[in-house]
Design an enzyme around this catalytic site. Structure first.
Site, PDB file in Angstrom:
ATOM      1  N   CYS A 195      24.879  20.683 -91.230  1.00  0.00           N
ATOM      2  CA  CYS A 195      25.765  21.305 -91.836  1.00  0.00           C
ATOM      3  C   CYS A 195      25.508  21.108 -93.209  1.00  0.00           C
ATOM      4  CB  CYS A 195      27.427  20.999 -91.580  1.00  0.00           C
ATOM      5  SG  CYS A 195      28.483  22.283 -92.086  1.00  0.00           S
TER       6      CYS A 195
ATOM      7  N   HIS B 282      18.195  21.040 -84.231  1.00  0.00           N
ATOM      8  CA  HIS B 282      18.489  22.555 -85.249  1.00  0.00           C
ATOM      9  C   HIS B 282      17.269  22.765 -85.443  1.00  0.00           C
ATOM     10  CE1 HIS B 282      20.409  25.800 -86.838  1.00  0.00           C
ATOM     11  NE2 HIS B 282      19.367  26.582 -86.519  1.00  0.00           N
TER      12      HIS B 282
ATOM     13  N   GLY C 246      18.272  30.242 -83.115  1.00  0.00           N
ATOM     14  CA  GLY C 246      17.830  31.701 -83.225  1.00  0.00           C
ATOM     15  C   GLY C 246      17.357  31.799 -81.889  1.00  0.00           C
TER      16      GLY C 246
END
Length: 331
Positions: A96, A167, A209
């Site tokens: 994050c 990610h 994505g």
């Protein structure tokens, strides 16, 4: 890795989105996907209102608690509390990029201190019997993702981590907002594939994505797991095909009539306990994306569901506006 292998598809932890009402809703759409909480700071778990922060419905299993923090002792204590609450996994947030996360020295900035991440993982592994996992980026700021991701991965697996969810973007801690960090840094799926190829005996999952189940199937040819984020939230209808995808079968017709009543009953119980319909309905707005009547459905949930005294009948009215015969098969 094999003990964790059943979790081949997960729904990402998303701040302000994947609360207990969202997870209950998502669980009605998929029985197999691993669900994640929003990130909860270790200090809050230790000192805060635990039922409010950690409470969940039994139907949510398998469900993982994502922790934010950098102090190994505090992470260990928070992990123990999470295990006692019944969570199936503890996940450490190393991805994050928000300002409030950086100010607490956790989240994506921990990519710069992989040794500290490994210490946190080791402490949590010593504290609990359930799986301990990590979710990270491929790097931050000017880091070269090749060595940066390798060093982090090697450290957390040496410390006993059961899985690493990646990610497939960098995070830029300065110059980009958290929202921009979800879109602007380019995706680099190949970097995650290379990591898996280098350490084939460890569970590597990919995130970022991924919009469709067709894309999910393509990624699963290279890595062990796929994590859906915004696609699962904004177009949750895609989740109705998850279980069949994992079984490599054709998705059956989904029973939306049953879903209507399950969610109406759940909302009624939440309202009776002092909550508001909007707490539940806000997560359901995108369910019928692309179908005839979806616009009216969204209008009802965005307006009527937030009026004082709104009750479960609003959900039934919204569902009634949708022409389910226009539904196309989830891809």
């Amino acid at each position: 890795m094999m003990e964790y292998q059943e979790h081949r598809l997960a729904i990402a932890p998303m701040m302000d989105w994947t609360d207990r009402h969202c997870r209950f809703f998502h669980r009605q759409l998929t029985r197999k996907a691993l669900l994640y909480t929003e990130m909860v700071v270790a200090d809050a778990v230790i000192h805060g209102a635990r039922e409010r922060l950690l409470g969940f419905d039994a139907c949510e299993h398998p469900v993982a608690l994502q922790l934010g923090g950098s102090d190994p002792a505090k992470l260990a204590e928070a992990a123990r509390i999470g295990e006692a609450f019944g969570y199936d996994e503890i996940n450490l947030n190393v991805g994050c990029p928000s300002d409030r996360v950086q100010s607490g020295t956790f989240g994506a900035c921990l990519m710069k201190t992989p040794g500290l991440v490994a210490e946190g993982v080791a402490a949590m592994k010593d504290a609990v019997k359930i799986p301990v996992t990590v979710k990270c980026r491929i790097g931050v700021d000017d880091q070269d993702p090749e060595p940066a991701l390798d060093v982090l991965a090697d450290g957390v697996f040496a410390a006993g981590a059961d899985a690493l969810w990646v990610h497939a973007r960098k995070a830029w801690l300065e110059g980009l907002s958290p929202k921009e960090n979800r879109d602007i840094p380019p995706l680099d799926y190949a970097r995650v594939y290379r990591l898996k190829a280098r350490i084939p005996d460890q569970f590597i999952g990919i995130n970022g994505g991924i919009l469709t189940l067709e894309e999910t199937r393509a990624h699963l040819r290279h890595v062990d797991g796929v994590m859906l984020g915004r696609a699962a939230y904004h177009t949750p209808g895609v989740l109705t095909g998850v279980d069949a995808t994992l079984q490599e079968a054709t998705p059956p017709d989904f029973d939306f009539a049953a879903l209507i009543e399950i969610m109406a009953d759940y909302a009624g119980r939440h309202i009776a306990a002092g909550g508001r319909l909007g707490h539940v309905s806000r997560h359901m707005v995108g369910l019928f994306h692309g179908l005839a009547g979806a616009r009216r459905y969204r209008q009802i949930l965005s307006t009527d569901a937030n009026k004082p005294g709104a009750g479960p009948q609003v959900l039934r009215d919204a569902f009634a506006a949708v022409d389910l015969t226009s539904r196309s098969e989830a891809a």
